[in-house]
Design a protein around this motif. Sequence first.
Motif, mmCIF file in Angstrom:
data_model
loop_
_atom_site.group_PDB
_atom_site.id
_atom_site.type_symbol
_atom_site.label_atom_id
_atom_site.label_comp_id
_atom_site.label_asym_id
_atom_site.label_seq_id
_atom_site.Cartn_x
_atom_site.Cartn_y
_atom_site.Cartn_z
ATOM 1 N N ARG A 133 0.831 -1.218 0.000
ATOM 2 C CA ARG A 133 0.000 0.000 0.000
ATOM 3 C C ARG A 133 0.859 1.259 0.000
ATOM 4 O O ARG A 133 0.623 2.197 -0.793
ATOM 5 N N VAL A 134 1.857 1.294 0.880
ATOM 6 C CA VAL A 134 2.717 2.476 0.981
ATOM 7 C C VAL A 134 3.532 2.654 -0.301
ATOM 8 O O VAL A 134 3.669 3.785 -0.807
ATOM 9 N N ARG A 135 4.035 1.572 -0.837
ATOM 10 C CA ARG A 135 4.830 1.673 -2.072
ATOM 11 C C ARG A 135 3.961 2.156 -3.231
ATOM 12 O O ARG A 135 4.412 2.949 -4.070
ATOM 13 N N ALA A 136 2.718 1.691 -3.300
ATOM 14 C CA ALA A 136 1.824 2.135 -4.382
ATOM 15 C C ALA A 136 1.540 3.633 -4.274
ATOM 16 O O ALA A 136 1.414 4.319 -5.291
ATOM 17 N N ARG A 137 1.480 4.138 -3.063
ATOM 18 C CA ARG A 137 1.193 5.562 -2.852
ATOM 19 C C ARG A 137 2.395 6.438 -3.128
ATOM 20 O O ARG A 137 2.283 7.521 -3.705
ATOM 21 N N HIS A 138 3.578 5.977 -2.709
ATOM 22 C CA HIS A 138 4.767 6.834 -2.735
ATOM 23 C C HIS A 138 5.820 6.403 -3.753
ATOM 24 O O HIS A 138 6.800 7.134 -3.948
#
Length: 266
Positions: A133-138
């Motif tokens: 999730r964090v990688r997809a966002r940032h």
Amino acid sequence: MNVCEIARGDGPVILAFPHVGTGLPPGVAARLNDEGLLLRDTDWHIDRLYADLIPGLTTITATQSRYVIDLNRDPAGNSLYPGQTTTGLIPETTFDDVPIWRAGHGPQPADIAHWLDQVHRPYHAALAAEIARVRARHGVAVLYDCHSIRSRIPWLFPGVLPDLNIGTDGGTTCAPELETAVAEIARDSGHSWVLNGRFRGGWTTRHYGRPQDGVHAIQMELAQISHLAAEEPPFATDPDKAAHLRLTLTKIVSALAEIAPGLARR
């Protein structure tokens, strides 16, 4: 069974706490001896030590004791440190080599299989989902794996452990900028520190740290003397020590969050 608690932030840094849990399923608690029930090797209070250091942090906090199953061990059972003393997936002793199970009631292969399925795999599925999730966002995710341990444990290591033990598995689990930033903050902190010493990063750090894929991982092993009143029951926090240490930890997680966007643009 609820194996972890997740607080989702909107920043690029994830704090993981695999060893703060004190939960004991009845079938485990009934088999532990008095020493085992002390849960001596818990990472006491570090979730509170890191609480609200900066905005935007995601946290994933284990609920079950490491004596149920160790979430920072290879599920295949391979040793983290071949040739060195360590504990396994389900510890049979404390870090002082003192038995924690009642005689004749120690862990069996079926216990390992059961708790891998009920605790280890669900925790890591949740952690992997947060990383994704964090990688997809940032475009990048920085996993900071939070640990603590008593500063004097002759069975595991000689002498006294430094306050701050940074692990990147020899620089393989994160970008050099992240490793350098954490090391420089530790150097200037007034605390004793080491990079890739006795604790160079456990299974979590080595498993998820894939800088080439945009996932960077660092382990921080804190000597408990840096924030506890004493490294023995009741393992109470020393408020002054903790406040002083939080200044350094704030600088560290702030640096990770500031550097991360530049890594995503590569």
